[in-house]
Scaffold this motif. Structure first.
Motif, PDB file in Angstrom:
ATOM      1  N   SER A  75     -25.054  36.074  19.143  1.00 14.69           N
ATOM      2  CA  SER A  75     -25.186  34.876  19.985  1.00 14.69           C
ATOM      3  C   SER A  75     -26.655  34.556  20.239  1.00 14.69           C
ATOM      4  CB  SER A  75     -24.444  35.068  21.305  1.00 14.69           C
ATOM      5  OG  SER A  75     -25.010  36.131  22.040  1.00 14.69           O
ATOM      6  N   ARG A  76     -26.893  33.324  20.650  1.00 19.28           N
ATOM      7  CA  ARG A  76     -28.248  32.830  20.829  1.00 19.28           C
ATOM      8  C   ARG A  76     -28.279  31.849  22.003  1.00 19.28           C
ATOM      9  NH1 ARG A  76     -31.149  28.954  16.492  1.00 19.28           N
ATOM     10  NH2 ARG A  76     -29.241  27.835  17.002  1.00 19.28           N
ATOM     11  N   VAL A  77     -29.357  31.862  22.762  1.00 24.04           N
ATOM     12  CA  VAL A  77     -29.547  30.957  23.892  1.00 24.04           C
ATOM     13  C   VAL A  77     -30.810  30.127  23.628  1.00 24.04           C
ATOM     14  CG1 VAL A  77     -29.958  30.735  26.365  1.00 24.04           C
ATOM     15  CG2 VAL A  77     -28.413  32.512  25.505  1.00 24.04           C
ATOM     16  N   VAL A  78     -30.673  28.805  23.781  1.00 21.56           N
ATOM     17  CA  VAL A  78     -31.784  27.879  23.543  1.00 21.56           C
ATOM     18  C   VAL A  78     -31.989  27.045  24.805  1.00 21.56           C
ATOM     19  CG1 VAL A  78     -32.678  25.998  22.137  1.00 21.56           C
ATOM     20  CG2 VAL A  78     -31.244  27.771  21.086  1.00 21.56           C
ATOM     21  N   VAL A  79     -33.230  26.971  25.263  1.00 15.92           N
ATOM     22  CA  VAL A  79     -33.594  26.142  26.408  1.00 15.92           C
ATOM     23  C   VAL A  79     -34.647  25.145  25.945  1.00 15.92           C
ATOM     24  CG1 VAL A  79     -34.533  26.079  28.743  1.00 15.92           C
ATOM     25  CG2 VAL A  79     -33.100  27.998  28.024  1.00 15.92           C
ATOM     26  N   PHE A  80     -34.424  23.859  26.261  1.00 15.64           N
ATOM     27  CA  PHE A  80     -35.342  22.818  25.815  1.00 15.64           C
ATOM     28  C   PHE A  80     -35.591  21.839  26.956  1.00 15.64           C
ATOM     29  CE2 PHE A  80     -35.748  18.414  24.317  1.00 15.64           C
ATOM     30  CZ  PHE A  80     -36.911  18.508  23.575  1.00 15.64           C
ATOM     31  N   GLY A  81     -36.818  21.350  27.070  1.00 13.82           N
ATOM     32  CA  GLY A  81     -37.156  20.344  28.065  1.00 13.82           C
ATOM     33  C   GLY A  81     -38.288  19.459  27.586  1.00 13.82           C
ATOM     34  N   GLN A  82     -38.244  18.196  27.987  1.00  9.91           N
ATOM     35  CA  GLN A  82     -39.293  17.261  27.586  1.00  9.91           C
ATOM     36  C   GLN A  82     -39.408  16.169  28.645  1.00  9.91           C
ATOM     37  OE1 GLN A  82     -39.640  15.845  23.404  1.00  9.91           O
ATOM     38  NE2 GLN A  82     -39.421  13.798  24.266  1.00  9.91           N
ATOM     39  N   THR A  83     -40.630  15.750  28.934  1.00  7.37           N
ATOM     40  CA  THR A  83     -40.842  14.665  29.881  1.00  7.37           C
ATOM     41  C   THR A  83     -41.910  13.728  29.333  1.00  7.37           C
ATOM     42  OG1 THR A  83     -41.368  14.104  32.186  1.00  7.37           O
ATOM     43  CG2 THR A  83     -42.581  15.921  31.202  1.00  7.37           C
ATOM     44  N   THR A  84     -41.773  12.441  29.665  1.00  9.19           N
ATOM     45  CA  THR A  84     -42.669  11.415  29.146  1.00  9.19           C
ATOM     46  C   THR A  84     -43.051  10.450  30.259  1.00  9.19           C
ATOM     47  OG1 THR A  84     -41.636  11.530  26.953  1.00  9.19           O
ATOM     48  CG2 THR A  84     -42.935   9.573  27.435  1.00  9.19           C
ATOM     49  N   TRP A  85     -44.339  10.062  30.298  1.00 13.05           N
ATOM     50  CA  TRP A  85     -44.818   9.018  31.196  1.00 13.05           C
ATOM     51  C   TRP A  85     -45.300   7.846  30.356  1.00 13.05           C
ATOM     52  CZ3 TRP A  85     -45.948  14.152  31.859  1.00 13.05           C
ATOM     53  CH2 TRP A  85     -45.568  14.728  33.069  1.00 13.05           C
ATOM     54  N   ASN A  86     -44.968   6.644  30.798  1.00 14.16           N
ATOM     55  CA  ASN A  86     -45.392   5.430  30.113  1.00 14.16           C
ATOM     56  C   ASN A  86     -45.983   4.478  31.155  1.00 14.16           C
ATOM     57  OD1 ASN A  86     -45.702   3.016  28.753  1.00 14.16           O
ATOM     58  ND2 ASN A  86     -43.741   3.111  27.705  1.00 14.16           N
ATOM     59  N   ILE A  87     -47.276   4.203  31.028  1.00  6.75           N
ATOM     60  CA  ILE A  87     -47.969   3.323  31.974  1.00  6.75           C
ATOM     61  C   ILE A  87     -48.395   2.062  31.228  1.00  6.75           C
ATOM     62  CG2 ILE A  87     -49.944   3.069  33.508  1.00  6.75           C
ATOM     63  CD1 ILE A  87     -49.906   6.082  33.904  1.00  6.75           C
ATOM     64  N   GLN A  88     -47.942   0.899  31.722  1.00  5.02           N
ATOM     65  CA  GLN A  88     -48.327  -0.393  31.165  1.00  5.02           C
ATOM     66  C   GLN A  88     -48.879  -1.254  32.299  1.00  5.02           C
ATOM     67  OE1 GLN A  88     -45.505  -2.359  28.571  1.00  5.02           O
ATOM     68  NE2 GLN A  88     -44.465  -0.447  28.124  1.00  5.02           N
ATOM     69  N   PRO A  89     -50.191  -1.440  32.361  1.00  2.00           N
ATOM     70  CA  PRO A  89     -50.775  -2.203  33.469  1.00  2.00           C
ATOM     71  C   PRO A  89     -50.380  -3.673  33.481  1.00  2.00           C
ATOM     72  CG  PRO A  89     -52.417  -0.836  32.365  1.00  2.00           C
ATOM     73  CD  PRO A  89     -51.203  -0.822  31.506  1.00  2.00           C
ATOM     74  N   ASN A  90     -49.959  -4.215  32.334  1.00  2.00           N
ATOM     75  CA  ASN A  90     -49.618  -5.637  32.256  1.00  2.00           C
ATOM     76  C   ASN A  90     -48.295  -5.830  31.531  1.00  2.00           C
ATOM     77  OD1 ASN A  90     -52.993  -5.769  31.828  1.00  2.00           O
ATOM     78  ND2 ASN A  90     -52.106  -7.035  33.436  1.00  2.00           N
ATOM     79  N   ARG A  91     -47.209  -5.615  32.247  1.00  2.00           N
ATOM     80  CA  ARG A  91     -45.889  -5.898  31.680  1.00  2.00           C
ATOM     81  C   ARG A  91     -45.594  -7.383  31.851  1.00  2.00           C
ATOM     82  NH1 ARG A  91     -41.567  -2.634  30.033  1.00  2.00           N
ATOM     83  NH2 ARG A  91     -39.631  -3.818  29.922  1.00  2.00           N
TER      84      ARG A  91
END
Length: 627
Positions: A27-43
């Motif tokens: 058996s095998r255990v996998v842990v994954f995480g990811q985070t992203t920031w997106n900044i747009q001063p002029n939407r």
């Protein structure tokens, strides 16, 4: 252009990590995480035309800060080399907050121009998931089988909040700068909706004989729409005030139980494995989207009232008493409901493909893909059925300049109107009869697999489309996505469908050059988006209000074809048997092409004005570490 003030800037930061551990046995255990920031001063979003607004000044834009994160924990195990188990759970979280860059009164014109401060708005998505499956491999039942059975559970909730709806909670709508309508908002407001579904499936990859393989599958899904308990708080804007309204929990607003078959065939025609015929068919149900969550919720995501506007004192701003007639309202009243017999939309997809190895490491394949959308549903105004449009009005196409009585005027067009104006609509979400869409794509691809230091892939695809749509690239072409009024049939094909075709070609490959350099060029060409000119029939002409009309069918005109050439050069260095570092340089749009990607379709002074063009040449340098 959509924002001629300065270049539009975006800053994206991405962090992620993955850990894997061996547990007891296999058996095998996998842990994954990811985070992203997106900044747009002029939407550049607008309220009336979210993706096609033209911002002449920076104060009409908004400052966006968006963040998303995804994580999962997975456990899998092999039992007796014929059983494989897998269980995983995770969550996707995303949020976006837009704050105004200006504070002046907000104006949006029907010619796409917007002025004044934007909204203060945010949205949050939370998607929880649990999946499990078991796989069994056997050669005992009339051939070899690769059986898989599994299930999943998902719960999605979406929260949309308006902290402030423009300056003084007022949005001014103009037509060629002339006062037309106002939207009066009630903020703050918070609306929440959710979808929960369970799914189970069984599939088998069955090798019947040495030359024949069948892929058989069956999937069951149960979808349920729910509304958590929520409220619209009391508030005041100017001389307008409102009281708190509470909305109790609705655990089952509507649900569907659906079954989808899947089947595939792979046949070796010669027995040598050099010519293979493949075919597939599947039905794919389309879960209710976020629009249904908010449309069926009496606690609307945005609370507003829309009035016709007469600027009595000519100061170009709405004042109390200048809202002449209530045209539409959102929030507080259940004007939107669901047809109890509402059927879930689905897509048929069928493919047929033949592959041929013409030489060692070289193959050619060609095939056809057909997709057909069926049983679509839409929010429909029960006070304005198709049969209610009995008054006919002849209007003259004003031509490219948008002015009637000039040499470029087009022919007269018959539009359909109501005998009298209906003050307030009543909406029902129901299926639209005879509203199917079809797409057929023919593809051909030639491949040379990597050998003797190089590889190459080239391909061409051509798509014929007959589909329903109310807008393309953020530009309205008619009032409704599907034909709900006779006006939705103007300058369209059979059953109100838009008919056009597009194509694309691509060539890319890899070359292992001297000094360990890996060179990867990518050349692609695609046809420009087909379109047709539109014009706006004014409110003074029709009882039903302003109407966007297609002056010519989609496909009468076409934007610039797009040809782009990208290049990557990479050099790797070994740091041991399991680690290496690579430096690379990417150049996108190497030839610095600048064809238009979107233009203004509306008759008038800005007809065919570019709204978006291909970004200029961009270079990127990077380093990656692999271990």
């Amino acid at each position: 252009m959509s924002f001629p003030v300065k270049p539009v800037r975006a800053e994206v930061t991405n962090l992620g990590g993955k850990s894997e551990a061996r547990a007891a046995g296999s058996s095998r255990v996998v842990v994954f995480g990811q985070t992203t920031w997106n900044i747009q001063p002029n939407r550049l979003d607008g309220f009336l035309r979210p993706t096609a607004s033209v911002n002449r000044f920076e104060d009409s834009t908004s400052n966006q800060i968006a963040q998303g994160a995804v994580w999962k924990v997975e456990w899998n195990a092999i039992v007796r080399q014929s059983f494989y188990f897998e269980v995983l759970g995770g969550q996707f979280i995303a949020g976006r907050h837009e704050r105004p860059n200006g504070t002046s009164p907000r104006f949006e014109d029907t010619n796409l121009d917007v002025f004044g401060g934007n909204r203060d708005w945010e949205i949050t998505h939370r998607d929880n998931q649990i999946l499990a499956s078991a796989t069994y491999v056997t050669d005992d039942w009339a051939g070899s089988h690769h059986l898989k059975v599994g299930g999943e559970f998902r719960r999605l909730t979406i929260t949309e909040r308006w902290n402030r709806g423009y300056r003084d909670d007022v949005l001014h709508v103009t037509q060629n700068s002339a006062p037309r309508e106002v939207y009066l908002f009630q903020t703050p407001s918070t609306s929440v909706g959710g979808i929960q579904w369970y799914g189970g499936y069984l599939q088998d990859s069955w090798r019947v004989a040495s030359r024949t393989t069948l892929n058989l599958g069956l999937r069951f899904d149960r979808y349920r729409v729910f509304l958590p308990a929520q409220e619209h708080p009391a508030g005041q804007s100017g001389d307008r005030s409102w009281t708190t309204q509470a909305f109790p929990i609705v655990s089952n607003l509507i649900d569907w139980n659906v079954v989808a078959p899947r089947v595939g065939l792979s046949q070796d025609l010669t027995g040598a494995g050099r010519t293979v015929l493949k075919g597939t068919y599947g039905r794919y149900w389309l879960p209710a989207g976020t629009e249904l969550l908010f449309n069926a919720n009496p606690n609307s995501r945005a609370w507003w009232e829309r009035y016709s506007w007469i600027d009595a004192d000519r100061d170009r701003q709405w004042d109390l008493g200048e809202d002449v007639q209530l045209l539409e309202r959102r929030g507080g009243e259940r004007i939107e409901s669901l047809d109890p017999n509402l059927k879930l939309a689905f897509v048929h997809e069928a493919t047929a493909r033949i592959e041929r190895e013409i030489a060692p490491n070289m193959s050619v394949e060609t095939g056809v893909v057909w997709r057909g959308e069926r049983q679509p549903f839409l929010r429909q105004d029960e006070t304005r059925p198709f049969s209610a449009f009995t008054r006919t009005v002849t209007v003259t196409d004003p031509g490219i300049d948008g002015n009637v009585g000039t040499p470029d005027d087009g022919p007269d067009i018959l539009v359909y109107d109501l005998q009298q104006a209906v003050p307030l609509p009543y909406y029902m979400v129901r299926n639209v009869p005879n509203a199917r869409s079809d797409n057929v794509t023919w593809e051909v691809t030639a491949r040379r697999r990597f050998s003797r230091r190089w590889s190459l892939v080239s391909g061409f695809s051509h798509t014929w489309t007959r589909e329903h749509a109310s807008a393309y690239f953020g530009q309205a072409v008619r009032a409704n996505v599907y034909p709900l009024t006779p006006n939705d049939l103007i300058n369209t094909g059979v059953d109100g469908r838009h008919e056009f075709r597009v194509w694309s070609a691509r060539v890319y490959g890899t070359y292992e050059g001297p000094w360990g350099l890996r060179i990867t060029p990518f050349l692609r060409h695609q046809s420009g988006q087909p379109y047709g000119r539109t014009w706006q029939v004014g409110t003074s002409t029709l009882n039903l209000g302003a109407l966007r009309v297609l002056a010519e069918p989609i496909g009468t005109r076409r934007m610039d074809h797009v040809t782009l050439f990208d290049l990557r050069v990479e050099k790797a260095f070994s740091l041991g048997p399991l680690r290496r570092v690579a430096a690379f340089a990417d150049v996108f749009n190497l030839l610095n092409a600048n064809p238009e990607q979107n233009v203004n379709w509306l008759s008038g002074l800005r007809f065919q004005q570019p709204l978006a063009i291909v970004p200029p040449r961009i270079a990127r340098l990077g380093v990656k570490l692999e271990w």
